[in-house]
Design a protein around this motif. Structure first.
Motif, PDB file in Angstrom:
ATOM      1  N   PHE A 151       0.923  -1.316   0.072  1.00 48.15           N
ATOM      2  CA  PHE A 151      -0.001  -0.033   0.069  1.00 48.15           C
ATOM      3  C   PHE A 151       0.917   1.107   0.054  1.00 48.15           C
ATOM      4  O   PHE A 151       0.707   2.161  -0.888  1.00 48.15           O
ATOM      5  CB  PHE A 151      -0.889   0.053   1.241  1.00 48.15           C
ATOM      6  N   GLU A 152       1.805   1.237   1.021  1.00 50.84           N
ATOM      7  CA  GLU A 152       2.777   2.575   1.249  1.00 50.84           C
ATOM      8  C   GLU A 152       3.649   2.903  -0.115  1.00 50.84           C
ATOM      9  O   GLU A 152       3.455   3.894  -0.647  1.00 50.84           O
ATOM     10  CB  GLU A 152       3.538   2.401   2.355  1.00 50.84           C
ATOM     11  N   GLU A 153       4.046   1.757  -0.646  1.00 48.83           N
ATOM     12  CA  GLU A 153       4.804   1.954  -1.828  1.00 48.83           C
ATOM     13  C   GLU A 153       4.075   2.469  -2.875  1.00 48.83           C
ATOM     14  O   GLU A 153       4.570   3.210  -3.923  1.00 48.83           O
ATOM     15  CB  GLU A 153       5.736   0.606  -1.893  1.00 48.83           C
TER      16      GLU A 153
ATOM     17  N   GLY B   7      -6.937   1.744  -6.364  1.00 51.43           N
ATOM     18  CA  GLY B   7      -7.256   3.214  -5.511  1.00 51.43           C
ATOM     19  C   GLY B   7      -6.219   4.311  -5.876  1.00 51.43           C
ATOM     20  O   GLY B   7      -6.773   5.502  -5.668  1.00 51.43           O
ATOM     21  N   THR B   8      -4.921   3.873  -6.217  1.00 51.88           N
ATOM     22  CA  THR B   8      -4.163   5.163  -6.436  1.00 51.88           C
ATOM     23  C   THR B   8      -4.549   5.757  -7.678  1.00 51.88           C
ATOM     24  O   THR B   8      -4.307   6.888  -7.806  1.00 51.88           O
ATOM     25  CB  THR B   8      -2.613   4.477  -6.758  1.00 51.88           C
ATOM     26  N   LYS B   9      -5.049   4.850  -8.907  1.00 52.69           N
ATOM     27  CA  LYS B   9      -5.460   5.739 -10.156  1.00 52.69           C
ATOM     28  C   LYS B   9      -6.527   6.543  -9.636  1.00 52.69           C
ATOM     29  O   LYS B   9      -6.932   7.675 -10.277  1.00 52.69           O
ATOM     30  CB  LYS B   9      -5.471   4.606 -11.170  1.00 52.69           C
TER      31      LYS B   9
ATOM     32  N   ASN C 107       2.639   6.323  -7.210  1.00 54.32           N
ATOM     33  CA  ASN C 107       1.641   6.639  -8.207  1.00 54.32           C
ATOM     34  C   ASN C 107       0.902   7.733  -7.622  1.00 54.32           C
ATOM     35  O   ASN C 107       0.211   8.609  -8.701  1.00 54.32           O
ATOM     36  CB  ASN C 107       0.695   5.334  -7.950  1.00 54.32           C
ATOM     37  N   VAL C 108       0.743   8.230  -6.412  1.00 51.25           N
ATOM     38  CA  VAL C 108      -0.008   9.247  -5.947  1.00 51.25           C
ATOM     39  C   VAL C 108       0.910  10.658  -5.435  1.00 51.25           C
ATOM     40  O   VAL C 108       0.857  11.758  -5.867  1.00 51.25           O
ATOM     41  CB  VAL C 108      -1.007   8.836  -5.041  1.00 51.25           C
TER      42      VAL C 108
END
Length: 283
Positions: free
Chosen positions: A120-122, A170-172, A127-128
């Motif tokens: 999640f963190e990486e 989620g990042t996108k 990406n965000v």
């Protein structure tokens, strides 16, 4: 023949290979000078090769700059590198970044029970946080006449709910939300849009598991432009399409849509997620 981006300066993150390299070539073919960003030392030779090829082929200036844009120091180093290689043309002139393409990204797919905090963190960092830090560092150097262009590489995964993509999707989605906010905040500087590719040729798509590919087969079958064409597409692409249901996009096809959004004619388009997926996702 006048090239529409002649003399402009663009930054493409993650540009040593794949979609990023194709985007850099599209912009270079239109006269844009470029910063070819890459992250790891293993990509140094690739980035240098891309920069050299674009410079020779299109008569632009393209330089590789290593920076991990997912950190404040990396984003600052990227902009500093651009300033170093592309100083203002005269004393007292203002350094300007005309185009930013936030392309760098990673994908780590896992079913919900297997998702880790590290994944999640990486993924969110690259990406965000990465695009946010780049735009933040570049903001003082953007045009002041609305001529700037920022394009963020999203994905159909922000909207399709593909199994195993809790984190990546989620990042996108977050990137698309930031796109809309930046379109308002930076309105006097630049248009800000996103594009949302589906499957695209290259190592990221090739790394997908057979289970994942089987799960998206229905989507592929219903994507109008993913139908492979004998005599038009390469034979190996047609063969693979017979197994997967259709062909992935060629990197130049996604790059063409990004390049379209970077031109003067796209000046009335901002805050949008623009289709770059052959019709897999229709709004």
């Amino acid at each position: 023949m006048t090239r529409p981006l002649e003399g402009k300066l663009g930054i493409v993150t993650g540009a040593s290979r794949g979609i990023g390299a194709a985007i850099a070539e599209n912009l270079a073919s239109k006269g844009c000078n470029l910063v070819i960003n890459y992250t790891s030392s293993s990509s140094a030779d690739l980035a240098a090769s891309v920069a050299e090829q674009l410079s020779k082929t299109y008569g632009v200036r393209a330089v590789p700059v290593r920076a991990d844009v997912g950190t404040p120091a990396g984003a600052a180093a990227l902009i500093a590198g651009a300033q170093q290689h592309f100083p203002p043309p005269s004393e007292g002139a203002r350094f300007q970044i005309d185009i930013i393409v936030n392309n760098a990204g990673i994908a780590r797919n896992a079913l919900l029970p297997q998702v880790t905090v590290e994944d999640f963190e990486e993924t969110y960092r690259v990406n965000v946080l990465g695009p946010l830090l780049v735009v933040q560092a570049a903001q003082p150097h953007l045009p002041r006449d609305r001529s700037g262009r920022i394009v963020n590489l999203s994905s159909v995964s922000s909207s399709t709910g593909f199994v195993t993509q809790s984190v990546y999707g989620g990042t996108k989605a977050a990137l698309e939300a930031m796109t809309r906010t930046w379109a308002r905040e930076l309105a006097e500087n630049a248009t800000v849009n996103a594009v949302n590719p589906g499957p695209v040729e290259g190592p990221m798509y090739a790394a997908n598991t057979p289970e994942f590919l089987d799960g998206i087969r229905g989507w592929i079958l219903h994507t109008p432009l993913m139908k492979a064409r004998e005599g038009v597409d390469p034979d190996d692409v047609v063969r693979d399409a017979n197994e997967t249901g259709g062909r992935p996009a060629y990197t130049k096809e996604v790059a063409g849509i990004v390049g379209m959004l970077c031109g003067e004619d796209a000046g009335w388009c901002t805050g949008q997620v623009v289709c770059a997926n052959g019709g897999m996702l229709m709004h």
